[in-house]
Design an enzyme around this catalytic site. Sequence first.
Site, PDB file in Angstrom:
ATOM      1  N   ASP A 139       0.840  -1.197   0.000  1.00  0.00           N
ATOM      2  CA  ASP A 139       0.000   0.000   0.000  1.00  0.00           C
ATOM      3  C   ASP A 139       0.875   1.246   0.000  1.00  0.00           C
ATOM      4  O   ASP A 139       2.061   1.189   0.346  1.00  0.00           O
ATOM      5  CB  ASP A 139      -0.949   0.008   1.201  1.00  0.00           C
ATOM      6  N   GLU A 174       0.212  -0.853   5.752  1.00  0.00           N
ATOM      7  CA  GLU A 174       1.263  -0.272   6.587  1.00  0.00           C
ATOM      8  C   GLU A 174       1.118   1.235   6.729  1.00  0.00           C
ATOM      9  O   GLU A 174       1.445   1.803   7.768  1.00  0.00           O
ATOM     10  CB  GLU A 174       2.633  -0.605   5.976  1.00  0.00           C
TER      11      GLU A 174
END
Length: 449
Positions: A92, A155
């Site tokens: 991400d 994250e």
Amino acid sequence: MTDVTEIIAATKELMPDVLARHAQLIGIPSIAFPGFPEKPVHEMAQAVIDMLRDAGATTARLQEIPGGYPAVVAEIEGPEGSPTVLLYAHYDVQPAAESQGWTSDPWTATTKDDGRIYGRGAADDKSGLAMHYATIAQLAKNPPCHIQVLVEGEEETISHLEGFVESNPDRFRFDVAVIADVGPQAVNRPALTTAMRGDVSCTLTVSTLSAPVHSGLFGGAAPDAMTAMIRILDGLHDDNGDTVIPGVESHDWSGAHMDEAIYRQGSAILDGVDYLGTGSLSDRVWARPSVTVIGMDVPSTAEGGNVLIPSVKARLSLRIAPGTDPEAQLDALMSHLRAQAPWNCRVEVARVKAGSNFQADTDAPAIHAAEEALREVYGAEVEQIGSGGSIPLVASLLRCSPSASVVLWGAQDTEHARIHASDESVDPAELERMIAAQVLLLRRLGAEA
């Protein structure tokens, strides 16, 4: 002894493929923040699976994470009795708002005149994914050790992976974790990150009125919430800019020094603006607390009318020193805020998260092996540096494997990478060097078992 020249040559030959795959990943806007489209995030997860399988990790698959986006996991069996090495990265990325001032399309990998590759996630952390892909591609046919792969999908936002890892400790047993989500101060200047600050946060709501009222008719006696909020926030720093909150700990840094020219370039401080705090730059950024207001709910200047604002909400992030207790540090921040009530305003404080910090055992054999791998690939001495940022998952992983070592490195240089900001970029030559170092490290870990 492994021939480093052979690894460097093999990595160079692989780089056109690596960079093509890296560019493909940059093109997927995998923003896992609430409110952004979910489809690209799932598309990115599948792209990671396909990439890992192409590299030789045939077991690559989705791992559903309750409450969040899936992770990607894989296993490669090594020789009996060899150590288990966990490779971690995340797929991400941060948002890339037009207002940040990008000079090229953030979702198109763009090589500019300086040779760097620009795009959201080019460094953070699709460079880490490229490192793991290239490492597996070189080792999968004859793995020197057992390899586990863990690629996170959240994250950059509030992660659900930490809880999943701690609830399933038997699935995360390893000897060495290689976290490819940081980087050196500057390219061609090899470094290991041996400590990270933690990140704790809360929201602060200040209320003074039950409704907005005319600032002319009532201002001067009735307090507005914004002014009360400003007075509270002003007390979090002293006149030097040091964070001063009772119970929040502060340390000094004992490793390599932060290069001031690199820090000034990377931090984008305007000419003439002073630094905050006292002590060395290394102390201030790698070992001491730093509180920041990262968001506030207030009327915009376009919406502002001649009224007293009745209630204001802010979100505070406190970066905490390595080696401190995150929950205790968050409690200290929240207790301090609750005790501040100018003009007896109403103060509400709510917990958001307590992200753990990290300190490496720099005497561990795996750390020495990583330093030696960097030294051989770069032909230069290795710095031990800190990180002002946080990767709370590291603490969760170590709760599952408390005797394991953690190697923190990557291609995200402080000077020019501009992670989370506009014109994020990575140096492909630095990426190539880090791939070679990582392959060398895994081979050495297997050979020394």
